[in-house]
Design a protein around this motif. Sequence first.
Motif, mmCIF file in Angstrom:
data_model
loop_
_atom_site.group_PDB
_atom_site.id
_atom_site.type_symbol
_atom_site.label_atom_id
_atom_site.label_comp_id
_atom_site.label_asym_id
_atom_site.label_seq_id
_atom_site.Cartn_x
_atom_site.Cartn_y
_atom_site.Cartn_z
ATOM 1 N N ARG A 54 -45.125 -26.994 -33.151
ATOM 2 C CA ARG A 54 -45.676 -26.687 -34.467
ATOM 3 C C ARG A 54 -45.721 -25.179 -34.704
ATOM 4 N NH1 ARG A 54 -51.154 -27.362 -32.375
ATOM 5 N NH2 ARG A 54 -50.696 -29.538 -32.127
ATOM 6 N N HIS A 55 -45.716 -24.424 -33.609
ATOM 7 C CA HIS A 55 -45.775 -22.975 -33.783
ATOM 8 C C HIS A 55 -44.424 -22.353 -34.130
ATOM 9 C CE1 HIS A 55 -49.898 -22.995 -32.777
ATOM 10 N NE2 HIS A 55 -49.668 -23.595 -31.624
ATOM 11 N N VAL A 56 -43.351 -23.119 -34.013
ATOM 12 C CA VAL A 56 -42.080 -22.555 -34.485
ATOM 13 C C VAL A 56 -41.686 -23.175 -35.830
ATOM 14 C CG1 VAL A 56 -41.183 -21.854 -32.242
ATOM 15 C CG2 VAL A 56 -40.706 -24.147 -33.067
ATOM 16 N N GLU A 57 -42.541 -24.102 -36.308
ATOM 17 C CA GLU A 57 -42.249 -24.774 -37.571
ATOM 18 C C GLU A 57 -42.042 -23.809 -38.731
ATOM 19 O OE1 GLU A 57 -44.969 -27.674 -39.337
ATOM 20 O OE2 GLU A 57 -44.828 -28.702 -37.421
ATOM 21 N N ARG A 58 -42.770 -22.702 -38.705
ATOM 22 C CA ARG A 58 -42.696 -21.791 -39.842
ATOM 23 C C ARG A 58 -41.783 -20.604 -39.573
ATOM 24 N NH1 ARG A 58 -47.862 -22.093 -43.278
ATOM 25 N NH2 ARG A 58 -49.405 -22.993 -41.906
ATOM 26 N N CYS A 59 -41.097 -20.600 -38.440
ATOM 27 C CA CYS A 59 -40.202 -19.476 -38.154
ATOM 28 C C CYS A 59 -38.974 -19.570 -39.050
ATOM 29 C CB CYS A 59 -39.771 -19.508 -36.697
ATOM 30 S SG CYS A 59 -41.127 -19.201 -35.585
ATOM 31 N N ARG A 60 -38.535 -18.393 -39.480
ATOM 32 C CA ARG A 60 -37.345 -18.392 -40.342
ATOM 33 C C ARG A 60 -36.083 -18.539 -39.507
ATOM 34 N NH1 ARG A 60 -39.422 -15.722 -45.252
ATOM 35 N NH2 ARG A 60 -41.363 -14.800 -44.595
ATOM 36 N N VAL A 61 -36.131 -17.984 -38.304
ATOM 37 C CA VAL A 61 -34.956 -17.999 -37.428
ATOM 38 C C VAL A 61 -35.382 -18.506 -36.057
ATOM 39 C CG1 VAL A 61 -33.311 -16.504 -36.226
ATOM 40 C CG2 VAL A 61 -33.847 -16.061 -38.616
ATOM 41 N N LEU A 62 -34.542 -19.333 -35.447
ATOM 42 C CA LEU A 62 -34.833 -19.790 -34.091
ATOM 43 C C LEU A 62 -33.832 -19.166 -33.129
ATOM 44 C CD1 LEU A 62 -35.416 -23.612 -34.659
ATOM 45 C CD2 LEU A 62 -37.118 -21.797 -34.518
ATOM 46 N N VAL A 63 -34.294 -18.877 -31.937
ATOM 47 C CA VAL A 63 -33.379 -18.401 -30.891
ATOM 48 C C VAL A 63 -33.413 -19.439 -29.772
ATOM 49 C CG1 VAL A 63 -32.969 -16.640 -29.143
ATOM 50 C CG2 VAL A 63 -33.649 -15.964 -31.447
ATOM 51 N N TYR A 64 -32.276 -20.086 -29.560
ATOM 52 C CA TYR A 64 -32.173 -20.998 -28.420
ATOM 53 C C TYR A 64 -31.803 -20.139 -27.220
ATOM 54 C CZ TYR A 64 -31.805 -24.885 -31.742
ATOM 55 O OH TYR A 64 -32.040 -25.801 -32.736
ATOM 56 N N LEU A 65 -32.711 -20.039 -26.285
ATOM 57 C CA LEU A 65 -32.447 -19.193 -25.117
ATOM 58 C C LEU A 65 -32.086 -20.092 -23.942
ATOM 59 C CD1 LEU A 65 -32.566 -16.115 -24.547
ATOM 60 C CD2 LEU A 65 -34.718 -16.536 -23.401
ATOM 61 N N VAL A 66 -30.881 -19.895 -23.438
ATOM 62 C CA VAL A 66 -30.401 -20.757 -22.349
ATOM 63 C C VAL A 66 -30.057 -19.887 -21.147
ATOM 64 C CG1 VAL A 66 -28.663 -22.460 -21.690
ATOM 65 C CG2 VAL A 66 -29.467 -22.362 -24.055
ATOM 66 N N LEU A 83 -36.215 -28.793 -38.854
ATOM 67 C CA LEU A 83 -36.343 -27.673 -37.914
ATOM 68 C C LEU A 83 -35.036 -27.458 -37.158
ATOM 69 C CD1 LEU A 83 -38.497 -25.713 -36.899
ATOM 70 C CD2 LEU A 83 -39.045 -27.338 -35.096
ATOM 71 N N ALA A 84 -34.366 -28.558 -36.834
ATOM 72 C CA ALA A 84 -33.119 -28.453 -36.077
ATOM 73 C C ALA A 84 -32.022 -27.800 -36.909
ATOM 74 C CB ALA A 84 -32.695 -29.836 -35.617
ATOM 75 N N LYS A 85 -32.206 -27.819 -38.246
ATOM 76 C CA LYS A 85 -31.160 -27.224 -39.101
ATOM 77 C C LYS A 85 -31.466 -25.781 -39.472
ATOM 78 C CE LYS A 85 -30.212 -31.572 -41.347
ATOM 79 N NZ LYS A 85 -31.014 -32.214 -42.368
ATOM 80 N N ARG A 86 -32.576 -25.249 -39.015
ATOM 81 C CA ARG A 86 -32.957 -23.863 -39.305
ATOM 82 C C ARG A 86 -31.881 -22.891 -38.819
ATOM 83 N NH1 ARG A 86 -38.707 -23.184 -39.676
ATOM 84 N NH2 ARG A 86 -38.817 -25.092 -40.850
ATOM 85 N N PRO A 87 -31.717 -21.742 -39.506
ATOM 86 C CA PRO A 87 -30.782 -20.736 -39.006
ATOM 87 C C PRO A 87 -31.144 -20.377 -37.562
ATOM 88 C CG PRO A 87 -31.675 -20.085 -41.134
ATOM 89 C CD PRO A 87 -32.387 -21.329 -40.733
ATOM 90 N N ALA A 88 -30.144 -20.369 -36.695
ATOM 91 C CA ALA A 88 -30.453 -20.155 -35.279
ATOM 92 C C ALA A 88 -29.374 -19.338 -34.591
ATOM 93 C CB ALA A 88 -30.604 -21.505 -34.587
ATOM 94 N N LEU A 89 -29.760 -18.710 -33.507
ATOM 95 C CA LEU A 89 -28.813 -17.992 -32.650
ATOM 96 C C LEU A 89 -28.837 -18.664 -31.283
ATOM 97 C CD1 LEU A 89 -29.565 -14.180 -33.168
ATOM 98 C CD2 LEU A 89 -27.509 -15.403 -33.860
ATOM 99 N N ILE A 90 -27.680 -18.833 -30.713
ATOM 100 C CA ILE A 90 -27.639 -19.354 -29.346
ATOM 101 C C ILE A 90 -27.422 -18.160 -28.421
ATOM 102 C CG2 ILE A 90 -26.413 -20.872 -27.748
ATOM 103 C CD1 ILE A 90 -25.586 -22.441 -30.332
ATOM 104 N N VAL A 91 -28.391 -17.927 -27.586
ATOM 105 C CA VAL A 91 -28.338 -16.741 -26.733
ATOM 106 C C VAL A 91 -28.346 -17.179 -25.264
ATOM 107 C CG1 VAL A 91 -29.526 -14.604 -26.119
ATOM 108 C CG2 VAL A 91 -29.557 -15.388 -28.482
ATOM 109 N N LEU A 92 -27.380 -16.700 -24.531
ATOM 110 C CA LEU A 92 -27.348 -16.992 -23.097
ATOM 111 C C LEU A 92 -28.020 -15.830 -22.369
ATOM 112 C CD1 LEU A 92 -23.738 -18.407 -22.537
ATOM 113 C CD2 LEU A 92 -25.839 -19.600 -23.119
#
Length: 376
Positions: free
Chosen positions: A232-244, A269-278
């Motif tokens: 719920r705390h990332v629900e309002r984020c404009r951008v998500l960073v998937y950190l792998v 939420l899964a469709k939010r603008p996101a960056l995939i970062v390794l």
Amino acid sequence: MFIDQVRIAVRSGNGGDGCVSLFHGKYQPKGGPDGGDGGRGGDVVFEVDTGRMNLLDFKWSRSFEAEDGRPGASSLRKGRRGKDVLIRVPPGTQIRRADNGELLLDLVEPGQREVLLNGGHGGKGNARFKSPTQQTPRYATPGGAGWDMEVDLELKILADVGLVGFPNAGKSTLLAALSAARPKIADYPFTTIVPNVGIVPYAEFKSFAMADIPGLIEGAHEGRGLGHQFLRHVERCRVLVYLVDVSADDPVHQLEVLRFELARYSPELAKRPALIVLNKSDVTIPSKRKLKMDYDLLVSAATGKHLKLLVRRIGEMLEELRARELPRPRRLSSLIRPEVPVDEEELIHPDEAKDERWATPPPDVDDSVRRRSKRR
Ligand SMILES: Nc1nc2c(ncn2[C@@H]2O[C@H](COP(=O)(O)OP(=O)(O)OP(=O)(O)O)[C@@H](O)[C@H]2O)c(=O)[nH]1
Ligand SMILES: [Mg+2]
């Protein structure tokens, strides 16, 4: 201790009763009614306080009552208004009815103040009821009752960027490297058990807030690990960073799991603008491991490699989104009002509307003039 959900009871004040009083004075034995009105009850008011980070204060005090209005008195004295009860909450708090979960208030702007419950109205004193035919009214009206309600407060942190990743991916290390936040970092899973927020500067006088939440694992939607509760705390984020973690056993699978878990929580939420970062490029890189994987950036939170690039990319994404976005609605009512399609042809330009108003007098003007002249 971090608390992000709490149930509290609130009550607005009762209105004070109106007073029944008849004036008796020297040489004025029948002075007439002079009972004053009662005061209004206090309201239940919520205010956003940027100095608060979570709902910890509500652990000990869970009941909030506004003051009752005072009753009226003789000599036309009005009762004092009851004092409001002001409840201060951190930005990002949502207030829902406890019985049916209906969203009542969404408090996001610093300093935003909203009245949740109005106090009861004050009663009318008997002086209000005097008339030529009723010169000694011996009655007054009672004050209106206040309202009480149980509400759930739920904090959804307001951050621009949310870090999502498996435990040990290096989310906290990244947040610590970019901001002044000092989350706990260690090489065992679930080091982070409550969200952390840091402010990351990305250009002169510009910064974004980044939230690090506890790690997600496969089956989180069924409650494995710490489950979905912190999403719920990332629900309002404009951008998500998937950190792998690129050195993990199967980074490709990890990314799939993260996406699946987010979609299970909220497809939007899964469709939010996101960056995939390794992360952990100092340990290995995808080409060395012959990994076939799409990603946006390869960084090392520990050595700082490519972190500036990451910050710049996030900054650009945020700027782009802000340029496209409308300002966040301030009041909830504007959020829940259904969208009515606007018919462009029916819209009258304010200037034209003004002309129209002056061109034709309102239809009832003539009538009233006639009636008045008749009376004379
Ligand atoms: N070699 C290397 N180690 C890293 C890097 N980033 C993080 N680590 C290490 O990875 C371990 C886990 O890091 P954390 O930042 O605690 O990971 P996390 O994602 O916050 O983990 P949880 O809080 O458990 O979800 C720590 O021992 C870090 O020192 C990196 O870029 N390179
Ligand atoms: Mg952590």
